[in-house]
Design an enzyme around this catalytic site. Structure first.
Site, PDB file in Angstrom:
ATOM      1  N   CYS A 344      -7.259 -16.766  -8.050  1.00 47.81           N
ATOM      2  CA  CYS A 344      -5.402 -15.702  -8.609  1.00 47.81           C
ATOM      3  C   CYS A 344      -5.110 -16.806 -10.033  1.00 47.81           C
ATOM      4  O   CYS A 344      -5.976 -17.805 -10.178  1.00 47.81           O
ATOM      5  CB  CYS A 344      -4.179 -16.452  -8.203  1.00 47.81           C
ATOM      6  SG  CYS A 344      -3.930 -15.575  -7.092  1.00 47.81           S
ATOM      7  N   ARG A 439      -1.804  -2.835  -7.040  1.00 50.20           N
ATOM      8  CA  ARG A 439      -1.052  -4.169  -6.511  1.00 50.20           C
ATOM      9  C   ARG A 439      -0.094  -4.971  -7.493  1.00 50.20           C
ATOM     10  O   ARG A 439       1.168  -5.606  -7.376  1.00 50.20           O
ATOM     11  CB  ARG A 439      -2.132  -4.639  -5.911  1.00 50.20           C
ATOM     12  CG  ARG A 439      -1.155  -6.025  -5.767  1.00 50.20           C
ATOM     13  CD  ARG A 439      -2.733  -6.720  -4.838  1.00 50.20           C
ATOM     14  NE  ARG A 439      -3.151  -7.622  -3.699  1.00 50.20           N
ATOM     15  CZ  ARG A 439      -3.077  -7.484  -3.640  1.00 50.20           C
ATOM     16  NH1 ARG A 439      -3.810  -6.984  -2.268  1.00 50.20           N
ATOM     17  NH2 ARG A 439      -2.649  -8.983  -2.249  1.00 50.20           N
TER      18      ARG A 439
END
Ligand code: XMP
Length: 520
Positions: A344, A439
């Site tokens: 991430c 998303r």
């Protein structure tokens, strides 16, 4: 003898969650920032129970879930997770009909039956088969032979798959259909393993049993080594996670899909989830980077109204307000984690996100009030992190830890003699290009102008999920033994926390030695 009481000397240092986190409210903490204190124990690690309830109709035997990521969970991973007592969430970065198919494969999985064995065709050369084995790094060399329509023609045995026969055709080298042992799928009965076990005992030297349908189309393969492994596993402590029809449990992720006008596409979401349910899906995950948003809330509401009994996971969030919001919309479990994942970059790109332990504590407060479960999502790098996460959550979602496993999608790649698998964030440029942009709140396939929030990476290949889970579960059990916690509820109640200094962190890992071997 009565159990020794905790000493008052400990209390100021080793604090309960309700004291520790508010006292550290000025600082966002993650796994390595804290450690758990040991407590008096009468519990041996092997006697601990790891079952966890995520919704009324969803119980897992271990509190571990594989992430809905396109380099982590498709049917193979979901099958392996459920067989070990956990759950896999099939990602949605694929056409809807493919996701349905992936769910079907999990729900139709018969333990020990390889549903889609690697096959060869009669016109191929043995040399082609050898090249395929080399390229895909297969550890076996016996293949069923089928015609264009999938009808069984014979079996190509490993002892003829040799370079000296490279120029021969498969049709010249195969064992003909009439001499190949098969069983009809409908004859496998309720206990296919017992049936296959009996077959292998009765047929000395035969190690593979092919499964066919009424028209002699190949529909599976059972190997003796699998049967032997499964027979041994039957005594395992953690049973597979199954539904009420004895099928493996399976989850699938969906996004808050929008139509061409930018509105929530209720009809499409409902149609797709209906189709997933028809395939037997046990739990749906409304999976986005920002769960505290109108789109996610509306999606959860639509699903809750349409399917009152369906277990719904929603996320991701890091605040109590967001947990309350999603619970009010109808979620049963909430994913907590914004930016902790190993791939991430949300915190770097967007400047947003909260380190996991603090986020989990805050979210757990709201979850207890709303009676929903918390899933700790991302940032787990070792089993000790799992133990810490489970002091505040009902289960943990892992991506990176499983991405190097055989069961994760993708081929093994060799670089300078080392074996790797690809692992990428769902917010990485490549994943969004493949479809996951929704998303991250971007239009589907819109990747030109958006900033990626994930990276593309490699993970060292690490063998089977069974092995990885064995280590993780062993670690959780150890942690629970140290805390004297028999089950996960006791782990929540008993956990005592303290901050760790950077020197303390260094002390925690092997140091001042030349390491010869890491773990196993
Ligand atoms: P681990 O640490 O297990 O994390 O590899 C997996 C979790 O990371 C989340 N995820 C992302 N987060 N950008 C993000 O900020 C991304 O590209 C991305 N892809 C996945 C997700 O919650 C997953 O379960």
């Amino acid at each position: 003898m009565a159990a020794p009481r905790q000493s008052n000397f400990d209390d100021p240092f080793y604090q309960s969650a309700d004291r520790f986190f508010p006292e550290n409210s000025h600082l966002a903490l993650t796994y390595d920032d804290i450690t758990l204190a040991t407590l008096y124990s009468e519990i041996l690690p092997r006697d601990t129970q790891l079952d966890t309830q995520l919704a009324e109709s969803l119980r897992l035997n271990i509190p571990v879930i594989s992430a809905d990521m396109d380099t982590v969970t498709e049917s193979r991973m979901a099958i392996a997770m459920a067989l070990n007592g956990g759950l896999g969430l099939i990602h949605y970065n694929m056409p809807e009909h493919e996701q349905l198919y992936e769910v079907s494969r999990v729900k139709n999985h018969i333990h020990g039956l390889i549903q889609e064995p690697i096959k060869v065709e009669p016109h191929q050369l043995i040399g082609d088969v050898l090249a395929m084995i080399e390229q895909r790094k297969f550890g076996f060399s016996t293949f069923p032979v089928v015609d264009k329509k999938g009808k069984l023609v014979g079996l190509l045995s490993g002892h003829v798959v040799k370079p000296r026969y490279a120029k021969k055709k498969v049709s010249e080298a195969l064992t003909p259909r009439s001499q190949v042992h098969t069983v009809k799928k409908k004859e496998l009965g309720k206990d296919p393993i017992a049936r296959a076990d009996k077959f292998f005992t009765e047929h000395i030297g035969i190690h593979k049993l092919l499964v066919v349908d009424d028209k002699d189309h190949l529909c599976g393969l059972i190997t003796m080594s699998d049967v032997e492994r499964i027979t041994q596993e039957r005594n395992a402590q953690f049973k597979p996670a199954r539904d009420s029809h004895f099928r493996l449990v399976c989850g699938a992720a969906v996004s808050a899909t929008r139509n061409a006008f930018g509105e929530l596409d209720r009809k499409r979401i409902l149609n797709h989830v209906t189709a997933l349910l028809e395939r037997g899906m046990d739990v749906v995950a409304v999976s986005t980077a920002h769960g505290h948003s109108k789109g996610v809330g509306d999606t959860v509401r639509v699903l809750r109204d349409a399917f009152p009994e369906l277990p719904i996971i929603a996320g991701n969030v890091t605040s109590a307000a967001a947990v309350e919001f999603l619970a009010d919309c109808g979620a049963n479990a909430v994913k907590v984690g914004q930016g902790p994942g190993s791939i991430c970059t949300t915190r770097i790109v967007a400047g947003v996100g909260i380190p996991q332990m603090t986020a989990l504590y805050i979210c757990a407060q709201a979850a207890a009030k709303k009676k929903v479960a918390i899933l700790a999502d991302g940032g787990i790098t070792k089993s000790g992190d799992l133990v810490k996460a489970l002091t505040l959550s009902q289960a943990v979602i892992c991506g990176g830890i499983f991405a190097g496993c055989n069961e994760a999608p993708g081929e093994i790649i060799e670089i300078s003699g080392k074996l790797y698998k690809r692992y990428r964030g769902m917010g990485s440029y490549a994943a969004m290009k493949a479809g996951s942009a929704a998303r991250y709140g971007h239009e589907k396939h819109a990747t030109q102008k958006v900033a990626p929030e994930g990276v593309e990476a490699l993970k060292e290949a690490c063998g089977s999920v069974d092995r990885v889970l064995e280590q993780l579960v062993g670690g959780i059990q150890s942690g629970m033994g140290y805390l004297g916690a028999k089950n996960l509820t006791q782990l929540h109640d008993k956990a005592r926390y303290i901050r760790v200094s950077p020197a303390g962190m260094r002390e925690a890992a092997p140091h001042d030695v030349v390491e010869l071997k890491t773990g196993n």
